[in-house]
Design an enzyme around this catalytic site. Structure first.
Site, mmCIF file in Angstrom:
data_model
loop_
_atom_site.group_PDB
_atom_site.id
_atom_site.type_symbol
_atom_site.label_atom_id
_atom_site.label_comp_id
_atom_site.label_asym_id
_atom_site.label_seq_id
_atom_site.Cartn_x
_atom_site.Cartn_y
_atom_site.Cartn_z
ATOM 1 N N LYS A 45 0.814 -1.223 0.000
ATOM 2 C CA LYS A 45 0.000 0.000 0.000
ATOM 3 C C LYS A 45 0.843 1.267 0.000
ATOM 4 C CE LYS A 45 -0.515 0.451 4.992
ATOM 5 N NZ LYS A 45 -1.377 0.546 6.136
ATOM 6 N N LYS A 61 20.616 4.195 10.226
ATOM 7 C CA LYS A 61 22.069 3.960 10.174
ATOM 8 C C LYS A 61 22.780 5.090 9.429
ATOM 9 C CE LYS A 61 20.788 1.440 12.423
ATOM 10 N NZ LYS A 61 19.531 0.817 12.896
ATOM 11 N N THR A 148 2.335 -7.862 6.792
ATOM 12 C CA THR A 148 1.946 -6.453 6.921
ATOM 13 C C THR A 148 2.738 -5.691 7.988
ATOM 14 O OG1 THR A 148 0.027 -7.330 8.124
ATOM 15 C CG2 THR A 148 -0.346 -6.562 5.886
ATOM 16 N N GLY A 149 3.685 -6.363 8.647
ATOM 17 C CA GLY A 149 4.666 -5.643 9.451
ATOM 18 C C GLY A 149 4.153 -5.026 10.742
ATOM 19 N N GLY A 187 15.455 0.665 24.726
ATOM 20 C CA GLY A 187 15.724 -0.489 23.858
ATOM 21 C C GLY A 187 16.508 -0.048 22.640
ATOM 22 N N GLY A 190 15.445 3.328 20.937
ATOM 23 C CA GLY A 190 15.676 4.440 21.862
ATOM 24 C C GLY A 190 17.154 4.795 21.982
ATOM 25 N N GLY A 272 8.525 0.376 21.657
ATOM 26 C CA GLY A 272 8.296 -0.859 20.903
ATOM 27 C C GLY A 272 7.361 -0.652 19.727
ATOM 28 N N LEU A 319 13.416 -7.971 13.412
ATOM 29 C CA LEU A 319 14.633 -7.559 12.701
ATOM 30 C C LEU A 319 14.448 -7.823 11.223
ATOM 31 C CD1 LEU A 319 17.331 -9.080 15.078
ATOM 32 C CD2 LEU A 319 16.895 -6.645 14.697
ATOM 33 N N HIS A 445 46.153 -9.417 12.332
ATOM 34 C CA HIS A 445 46.643 -8.372 13.227
ATOM 35 C C HIS A 445 47.048 -7.147 12.417
ATOM 36 C CE1 HIS A 445 48.745 -6.530 16.599
ATOM 37 N NE2 HIS A 445 49.749 -6.273 15.757
HETATM 38 C C1 LIG Z 1 13.768 3.071 13.674
HETATM 39 C C2 LIG Z 1 13.960 1.621 13.322
HETATM 40 C C3 LIG Z 1 15.232 1.112 13.152
HETATM 41 C C4 LIG Z 1 15.411 -0.217 12.805
HETATM 42 N N1 LIG Z 1 16.669 -0.684 12.627
HETATM 43 C C5 LIG Z 1 16.870 -1.975 12.296
HETATM 44 C C6 LIG Z 1 18.183 -2.473 12.054
HETATM 45 O O1 LIG Z 1 19.170 -1.743 12.146
HETATM 46 N N2 LIG Z 1 18.332 -3.767 11.718
HETATM 47 C C7 LIG Z 1 17.255 -4.611 11.608
HETATM 48 O O2 LIG Z 1 17.455 -5.785 11.300
HETATM 49 N N3 LIG Z 1 16.000 -4.172 11.827
HETATM 50 C C8 LIG Z 1 15.783 -2.870 12.162
HETATM 51 N N4 LIG Z 1 14.504 -2.414 12.333
HETATM 52 C C9 LIG Z 1 13.391 -3.368 12.230
HETATM 53 C C10 LIG Z 1 13.006 -3.654 10.776
HETATM 54 O O3 LIG Z 1 12.759 -2.446 10.113
HETATM 55 C C11 LIG Z 1 11.782 -4.553 10.745
HETATM 56 O O4 LIG Z 1 12.040 -5.715 11.504
HETATM 57 C C12 LIG Z 1 11.413 -4.971 9.332
HETATM 58 O O5 LIG Z 1 11.160 -3.852 8.534
HETATM 59 C C13 LIG Z 1 10.180 -5.883 9.367
HETATM 60 O O6 LIG Z 1 9.830 -6.242 8.072
HETATM 61 P P1 LIG Z 1 8.321 -6.651 7.714
HETATM 62 O O7 LIG Z 1 8.334 -7.020 6.280
HETATM 63 O O8 LIG Z 1 7.827 -7.640 8.687
HETATM 64 O O9 LIG Z 1 7.458 -5.355 7.975
HETATM 65 P P2 LIG Z 1 7.520 -3.882 7.332
HETATM 66 O O10 LIG Z 1 8.908 -3.540 6.915
HETATM 67 O O11 LIG Z 1 6.844 -3.002 8.322
HETATM 68 O O12 LIG Z 1 6.674 -4.026 6.023
HETATM 69 C C14 LIG Z 1 5.306 -4.227 6.005
HETATM 70 C C15 LIG Z 1 4.758 -3.628 4.734
HETATM 71 O O13 LIG Z 1 3.396 -3.990 4.612
HETATM 72 C C16 LIG Z 1 2.692 -2.883 4.068
HETATM 73 N N5 LIG Z 1 1.281 -3.047 4.431
HETATM 74 C C17 LIG Z 1 0.725 -3.049 5.660
HETATM 75 N N6 LIG Z 1 -0.585 -3.262 5.580
HETATM 76 C C18 LIG Z 1 -0.888 -3.383 4.261
HETATM 77 C C19 LIG Z 1 -2.071 -3.606 3.544
HETATM 78 N N7 LIG Z 1 -3.238 -3.742 4.160
HETATM 79 N N8 LIG Z 1 -2.011 -3.680 2.212
HETATM 80 C C20 LIG Z 1 -0.825 -3.550 1.559
HETATM 81 N N9 LIG Z 1 0.327 -3.325 2.194
HETATM 82 C C21 LIG Z 1 0.302 -3.255 3.531
HETATM 83 C C22 LIG Z 1 3.350 -1.680 4.712
HETATM 84 O O14 LIG Z 1 3.136 -0.509 3.956
HETATM 85 C C23 LIG Z 1 4.813 -2.103 4.726
HETATM 86 O O15 LIG Z 1 5.499 -1.662 3.581
HETATM 87 C C24 LIG Z 1 14.287 -1.074 12.649
HETATM 88 C C25 LIG Z 1 12.995 -0.556 12.791
HETATM 89 C C26 LIG Z 1 12.837 0.774 13.125
HETATM 90 C C27 LIG Z 1 11.454 1.314 13.272
#
Ligand SMILES: Cc1cc2nc3c(=O)[nH]c(=O)nc-3n(C[C@H](O)[C@H](O)[C@H](O)COP(=O)(O)OP(=O)(O)OC[C@H]3O[C@@H](n4cnc5c(N)ncnc54)[C@H](O)[C@@H]3O)c2cc1C
Length: 468
Positions: A45, A61, A148-149, A187, A190, A272, A319, A445
């Site tokens: 989306k 980063k 959907t994250g 965490g 933060g 979180g 992650l 080294h």
């Molecule tokens: C500030 C911050 C720093 C981070 N740093 C790190 C790091 O250094 N290293 C690391 O490994 N992880 C890090 N993370 C965590 C990492 O970003 C997440 O673990 C990862 O993005 C999870 O992937 P995902 O695919 O599960 O979810 P997401 O990346 O959240 O993706 C989900 C996707 O689904 C889409 N979506 C949701 N609902 C719908 C719908 N109904 N229809 C269509 N699309 C939809 C969203 O738009 C989104 O694009 C960090 C997170 C944050 C917030």
């Protein structure tokens, strides 16, 4: 038209897999499934790449690296280099950060297109165990992957206004360096923002309800981080429960249950992230859930056999690389390959603040719980005895946790650039290496990697540069 296919006029198409969400978990599943010859629809989306690319790993980063450059400029005289730190040009920092993100975004879009994935832009909703509705169309698949994250969470009654009380999403696009900031939550997210803002020149106070910063890490790492932050002038209140926040003339005032108050220009809420699942049809399709998380077995399959779920939506480590691994696992399972469940303790974890905190395996406390106090052995190597760390002027330690006469079950590191050492640590844990086996390997080294070798020499009973 999407990915060369007119799905609107092709309602009879049944994909092998329909993926809802194009973040780390979803797009990894899509790329691997397409590579294995499956017909894939990927529904997103917002922006392909999700949180990691646009609001998470990559932009944070980039900010942290800009912070490192600022610190190095301030400290240049200590290395005999003449430089004057004049301040942060926040617009230029954002331009640098956005340039990194947009380059990777373009690359990812190209990758998805080149794998002949049908990419559909729109907000999808699960309409049955084998279909997702999006843009008024029904997209059907033999399998559906929910990806959907997650989004930032708050505390009950604590409203995020995006101005004085902000989430990490807002912090990433802030148009100024705050003079002072409260970071609610010690965490990963933060402490990373606390580190960036301090490097940029802000006064920072972290409020953490648990007894330590980075509370999921081995206690030794948390204590080393606290010592380093104290030295950097980052303040923190530990074991301090947040009671409330009010606006002041110039910012905010946070109150703690212990009666203390902290004032700052703004407050970042970093308590979180919660799953994105509400109103998306998951329960209606019969998917078992717990507090918004989709429940899965060790193969990322839900209780509905055609539905899998990956990434931050399921209650595993939040992650990006975990999302990638889960996405790949699901794609391979659907394609009929033999897959092995993920050992989540074997996933490397890095917090990219200054100094970095990196770990793999289990903590000393967890090892004692699992194996008994008298069956756990530890060894530490102080970076003060490591030439490259001395050159970098960084302090820290590598701590190893071993099951007596057995394998190394935990590697815990604190120090600048320690994130780069987690690769070898991960091999040591996942290959169940014995300390003597690692001690046999020669480490170059002078590198910081040598410190990992030295820690294993110590654990194998033949320390080289250890002072204790
Ligand atoms: C500030 C911050 C720093 C981070 N740093 C790190 C790091 O250094 N290293 C690391 O490994 N992880 C890090 N993370 C965590 C990492 O970003 C997440 O673990 C990862 O993005 C999870 O992937 P995902 O695919 O599960 O979810 P997401 O990346 O959240 O993706 C989900 C996707 O689904 C889409 N979506 C949701 N609902 C719908 C719908 N109904 N229809 C269509 N699309 C939809 C969203 O738009 C989104 O694009 C960090 C997170 C944050 C917030």
């Amino acid at each position: 038209m999407h990915g060369g296919r007119d799905v609107a006029n092709d309602a009879s198409t049944v994909f092998d897999v329909v993926i809802l969400g194009g973040g780390s978990g979803g797009y990894a599943a899509a790329l691997r499934a397409a590579q294995l010859g499956l017909q894939v629809a990927l529904i997103e989306k917002n922006k392909l790449g999700g949180t990691c690319l646009h609001q998470g790993c990559i932009p944070t980063k980039a900010l942290l690296h800009a912070g490192e450059v600022a610190d190095q400029t301030r400290e240049a005289a200590g290395f005999g280099v003449k430089a004057v730190f004049e301040g942060i040009d926040i617009n230029a920092v954002h331009a640098y950060k956005d340039g990194v993100v947009s380059g990777l975004y373009k690359g990812l879009q190209g990758l998805v297109a080149s794998r002949k994935i049908t990419y559909i832009e729109g907000e999808g909703r699960l309409s049955s165990p084998t279909s997702v509705d999006v843009n008024g169309q029904r997209i059907t698949g033999r399998h559906v992957v929910l990806a959907t994250g997650s989004v930032p969470k708050s505390l009950p009654g604590l409203a995020i206004d995006g101005n004085r009380v902000i989430s990490s999403d807002h912090a990433l696009t802030l148009d100024r360096v705050p003079k002072s900031a409260i970071v609610l939550g010690g965490g990963v997210i933060g402490v990373e923002f606390a580190s960036v803002w301090k490097s940029f020149g802000a006064e920072v106070t972290i409020i953490e309800a648990l007894p330590h910063l980075a509370p999921l890490e081995d206690e030794n790492s948390s204590k080393l981080l606290e010592r380093a932050f104290r030295k950097r002038g980052i303040k923190f209140e530990l074991g301090a429960r947040f009671a409330g926040v009010e606006y002041t003339e110039t910012g905010v005032r946070a109150s703690l249950e212990n009666g203390k108050q902290v004032e700052a220009e703004l407050m970042l809420v970093a308590v979180g992230r919660g799953p994105v699942s509400s109103g998306l049809g998951y329960e209606e399709a019969g998917v078992a859930m717990d507090r918004g998380y989709v429940l899965v077995d060790e193969y990322c399959q839900t209780n509905v056999p055609t539905i899998s779920a990956v990434g931050d939506l399921i209650p595993t480590l939040q992650l990006a690389h975990v999302g990638f691994a889960e996405g790949i696992l699901v794609a391979e399972r659907i394609a009929g390959l033999k897959v092995v469940p993920i050992d989540y303790d074997g996933v490397p974890r890095v917090t990219y603040c200054n100094p970095e905190v990196a770990s793999v395996g289990i903590t000393e406390a967890k090892a004692k719980e699992l194996y008994g106090d008298d069956k756990v052995v530890t060894a530490k190597f102080n970076l003060a005895g490591n030439g490259k760390s001395k050159i970098l002027k960084t302090a820290g330690e590598i701590k190893l946790v071993q099951v007596k006469d057995g394998a190394v079950v935990g590697v815990h590191m604190v120090g600048e650039r320690m994130g780069e050492q987690v690769g070898e640590a991960q091999l040591i844990y996942n290959w169940e290496a014995l300390p003597a086996e690692v001690a046999q390997l020669i480490h170059a080294h002078p590198t910081q990697n040598e410190a990992l070798g030295e820690a294993h020499l110590a654990l194998a009973g033949k320390p080289l540069h250890n002072h204790d």
